[in-house]
Write an enzyme that holds these catalytic residues in place. Sequence first.
Site, PDB file in Angstrom:
ATOM      1  N   HIS A 153      -6.522  -3.168   9.752  1.00 24.73           N
ATOM      2  CA  HIS A 153      -7.695  -3.966   9.405  1.00 24.73           C
ATOM      3  C   HIS A 153      -8.517  -4.172  10.673  1.00 24.73           C
ATOM      4  O   HIS A 153      -8.958  -5.278  10.974  1.00 24.73           O
ATOM      5  CB  HIS A 153      -7.271  -5.300   8.805  1.00 24.73           C
ATOM      6  CG  HIS A 153      -6.658  -5.181   7.445  1.00 24.73           C
ATOM      7  ND1 HIS A 153      -6.385  -6.276   6.669  1.00 24.73           N
ATOM      8  CD2 HIS A 153      -6.258  -4.100   6.725  1.00 24.73           C
ATOM      9  CE1 HIS A 153      -5.834  -5.885   5.522  1.00 24.73           C
ATOM     10  NE2 HIS A 153      -5.750  -4.572   5.547  1.00 24.73           N
TER      11      HIS A 153
ATOM     12  N   HIS B 113      -2.492   2.424   8.681  1.00 26.65           N
ATOM     13  CA  HIS B 113      -3.538   1.634   8.021  1.00 26.65           C
ATOM     14  C   HIS B 113      -3.707   0.328   8.777  1.00 26.65           C
ATOM     15  O   HIS B 113      -2.738  -0.399   8.991  1.00 26.65           O
ATOM     16  CB  HIS B 113      -3.158   1.361   6.565  1.00 26.65           C
ATOM     17  CG  HIS B 113      -3.982   0.294   5.913  1.00 26.65           C
ATOM     18  ND1 HIS B 113      -5.356   0.238   6.019  1.00 26.65           N
ATOM     19  CD2 HIS B 113      -3.628  -0.768   5.149  1.00 26.65           C
ATOM     20  CE1 HIS B 113      -5.802  -0.810   5.345  1.00 26.65           C
ATOM     21  NE2 HIS B 113      -4.769  -1.448   4.812  1.00 26.65           N
TER      22      HIS B 113
ATOM     23  N   HIS C  53     -12.290  -3.784   3.612  1.00 21.70           N
ATOM     24  CA  HIS C  53     -10.832  -3.762   3.735  1.00 21.70           C
ATOM     25  C   HIS C  53     -10.355  -3.346   5.122  1.00 21.70           C
ATOM     26  O   HIS C  53      -9.769  -4.142   5.840  1.00 21.70           O
ATOM     27  CB  HIS C  53     -10.252  -2.833   2.659  1.00 21.70           C
ATOM     28  CG  HIS C  53      -8.775  -2.891   2.527  1.00 21.70           C
ATOM     29  ND1 HIS C  53      -8.126  -2.647   1.323  1.00 21.70           N
ATOM     30  CD2 HIS C  53      -7.789  -3.138   3.420  1.00 21.70           C
ATOM     31  CE1 HIS C  53      -6.816  -2.773   1.505  1.00 21.70           C
ATOM     32  NE2 HIS C  53      -6.595  -3.054   2.770  1.00 21.70           N
TER      33      HIS C  53
ATOM     34  N   GLU D 132       0.818  -1.213   0.000  1.00 22.02           N
ATOM     35  CA  GLU D 132       0.000   0.000   0.000  1.00 22.02           C
ATOM     36  C   GLU D 132       0.858   1.273   0.000  1.00 22.02           C
ATOM     37  O   GLU D 132       0.397   2.343   0.397  1.00 22.02           O
ATOM     38  CB  GLU D 132      -0.935   0.018   1.215  1.00 22.02           C
ATOM     39  CG  GLU D 132      -1.880  -1.159   1.316  1.00 22.02           C
ATOM     40  CD  GLU D 132      -2.905  -1.227   0.197  1.00 22.02           C
ATOM     41  OE1 GLU D 132      -2.903  -0.336  -0.671  1.00 22.02           O
ATOM     42  OE2 GLU D 132      -3.691  -2.185   0.189  1.00 22.02           O
TER      43      GLU D 132
END
Length: 221
Positions: A95, A93, A155, A75
């Site tokens: 999850h 980031h 996501h 990413e």
Amino acid sequence: MSGHHDVREQIADACRRLAARGLVIEGAGNISVRVGDEVVVTATEARFAEMTAEQVVVVDLDGKAVLGDLEPTSELALHLGVYRRFGAAAVVHTHAPMATAVGLVVDELPCVHYYMLKLGGAVRVAPYATWGTPELADHVLTALDGKSAALMANHGAVTHAASLEAAVERSLLLEWACELYWHAASMGTPRALDEEQQQAVIAAALARMNGKPTGTPEEKS
């Protein structure tokens, strides 16, 4: 490169903290910090719970390797895009389970608590695109416009801030807000703060920063 070593250690520590709080599973997530014209970022598939400084690499703003033998996160384009567009200093980031769950159901997480103003108010959900693609990066950057957090459909979630600590705290706040919304939605339709109410909170916070009384019991406590 001595400064990079300290930042790599800080990122590794942040990864382990997020894993301990349940916001990531195995290697599903990534963190980066901008240092001048370079970006210190977690390597692809590195497990958060066991992250070490050696699993954090350095690239330039074009994504070219500067330091480290491992490949940066898939990413990376998203991280670089955040730095180019928003002038942030750190990107997280995850999850996170509750953030991911909410992103499966709504197009926007309403501003259900005034703490969410730290994220820019309501949090948009970026449309789904395959991980690591320019399309995903574009969707998320659009969702982040005017915000410091976004959900990613099917996501996860992303936050950015002026420091790594602040970006981590915003990730934790976002997960808390998603859990709060989930609990409320299980009982009915959650009430959201309207624009006038949000502006009143901002005004009260500014007044407190300037040493002026707000006249509200909570602010005086």
